[in-house]
Scaffold this active site. Structure first.
Site, PDB file in Angstrom:
ATOM      1  CB  CYS A  47       1.192   6.764   1.490  1.00  0.00           C
ATOM      2  SG  CYS A  47       0.638   6.892   3.189  1.00  0.00           S
ATOM      3  CB  CYS A  50       1.895  11.391   3.236  1.00  0.00           C
ATOM      4  SG  CYS A  50       2.940   9.995   2.738  1.00  0.00           S
ATOM      5  CB  CYS A  96       4.076   5.474   4.751  1.00  0.00           C
ATOM      6  SG  CYS A  96       4.569   6.932   3.796  1.00  0.00           S
ATOM      7  CB  CYS A  99       2.748   9.978   6.841  1.00  0.00           C
ATOM      8  SG  CYS A  99       1.897   8.579   6.078  1.00  0.00           S
ATOM      9  CB  CYS A 119       1.112  -9.374   2.900  1.00  0.00           C
ATOM     10  SG  CYS A 119      -0.533 -10.045   2.892  1.00  0.00           S
TER      11      CYS A 119
END
Length: 131
Positions: A47, A50, A96, A99, A119
């Site tokens: 991510c 984060c 995510c 976060c 995707c």
């Protein structure tokens, strides 16, 4: 999992305008324009907000969609989903778990063994090559 919460100003200071638009405002990059759309390099995708590891190149496949596609995340609990009713359609949004950064959408037209196609937007990730 400990949640990461920041103010809008903190996210804007950390991210590029495109990363902010995609991850915090639920935008989508144009197909075929993302840095990782056609990448075949071995490594992991984390991510951009984060740093949580989310997807691995071992689970990446060419979907023809113009976005990086994976058939599963690195673990079930690193991503969460919500129903997205924008753009006059119903889709499953992926974000995510740590976060709440918008990553993309998941569809049920992927390859075995899961039948899923995550995707994702390249702007949602950083990439760490395998050594």
């Amino acid at each position: 999992m400990e949640k990461v919460v920041k103010s809008e100003a903190e996210w804007r200071a950390q991210l590029t305008p495109e990363q902010y638009s995609v991850t915090r405002e639920h935008a989508t990059e144009r197909p075929g324009t993302g840095e990782f759309a056609s990448s075949k390099d071995p490594g992991s995708y984390s991510c951009v907000c984060c740093g949580e590891p989310l997807f691995d190149s071992d689970h990446k496949f060419e979907s023809g969609s113009g976005w990086p596609s994976f058939w599963q995340p690195v673990a079930e609990d690193v991503v969460e989903t919500t129903t997205d009713r924008s753009h006059f359609m119903v889709r499953t949004e992926v974000h995510c778990a740590r976060c709440e950064a918008h990553l993309g959408h998941v569809f049920d037209d992927g390859p075995d063994p899961t039948g899923l196609r995550y995707c994702m937007n390249s702007a949602s990730f950083t990439f760490t090559p395998k050594e």
